[in-house]
Design an enzyme around this catalytic site. Structure first.
Site, PDB file in Angstrom:
ATOM      1  N   CYS A 199       0.673  -1.472   0.012  1.00 14.78           N
ATOM      2  CA  CYS A 199      -0.166  -0.037   0.140  1.00 14.78           C
ATOM      3  C   CYS A 199       0.657   1.371  -0.216  1.00 14.78           C
ATOM      4  CB  CYS A 199      -0.863   0.661   1.414  1.00 14.78           C
ATOM      5  SG  CYS A 199      -1.654   1.327   1.612  1.00 14.78           S
ATOM      6  N   SER A 200       0.085   2.203  -0.890  1.00 10.29           N
ATOM      7  CA  SER A 200       1.241   3.368  -1.411  1.00 10.29           C
ATOM      8  C   SER A 200       1.279   4.110  -0.275  1.00 10.29           C
ATOM      9  CB  SER A 200       1.514   4.316  -2.604  1.00 10.29           C
ATOM     10  OG  SER A 200      -0.110   4.644  -2.419  1.00 10.29           O
TER      11      SER A 200
END
Length: 131
Positions: A24-25
């Site tokens: 997840c960024s």
């Protein structure tokens, strides 16, 4: 700075902990901000080491939120389970989210007795300020 460790029922009570998903960024950005700040923290890859229902309940209490407030309703499993239409029964939602940790919003940063869903730089800074 961060270290991985086995699951614990303390969920960050004794220091800083991040429930992290490296894919997840927003989670990667929060972890990078903690590293940049030079703080010691424990990294929990919560998809690999899912929280128990008791841990999730404790973290939700520290967040001051209900499970439906931090549920990822766009996940395919949420749609399969009909989560949008599930009655708001805290225990039932916690049970479902503990069984399917991908439903838990990320990242969650815990410091002492508080917790923050740290999806932006301001939230990460609040976590850093509260330690």
């Amino acid at each position: 700075m961060g270290t991985e460790r086995p699951a614990s029922t303390d969920a960050g009570r004794d220091g800083m902990e991040i429930w992290h998903n490296p894919r997840c960024s927003k989670s990667r950005a929060a972890k990078a901000a903690l590293d940049e700040a030079g703080v010691k923290y424990t990294e929990r890859r919560y998809l690999d080491e899912p929280p128990t229902a008791q841990e999730l309940d404790s973290v939700l209490t520290r967040l001051g939120l209900e499970p439906w407030d931090v549920a990822r309703l766009s996940e395919p499993v949420a749609k399969e389970l009909g989560l949008k239409n599930l009655e708001h029964d805290r225990a039932r939602w916690i049970e479902v989210m503990a069984a399917h940790p991908v439903l838990i919003q990320r990242p969650i940063v815990m410091t002492g007795g508080s917790a923050i869903v740290a999806r932006d730089s301001e939230s990460v800074q609040r976590a850093l300020d509260s330690q």
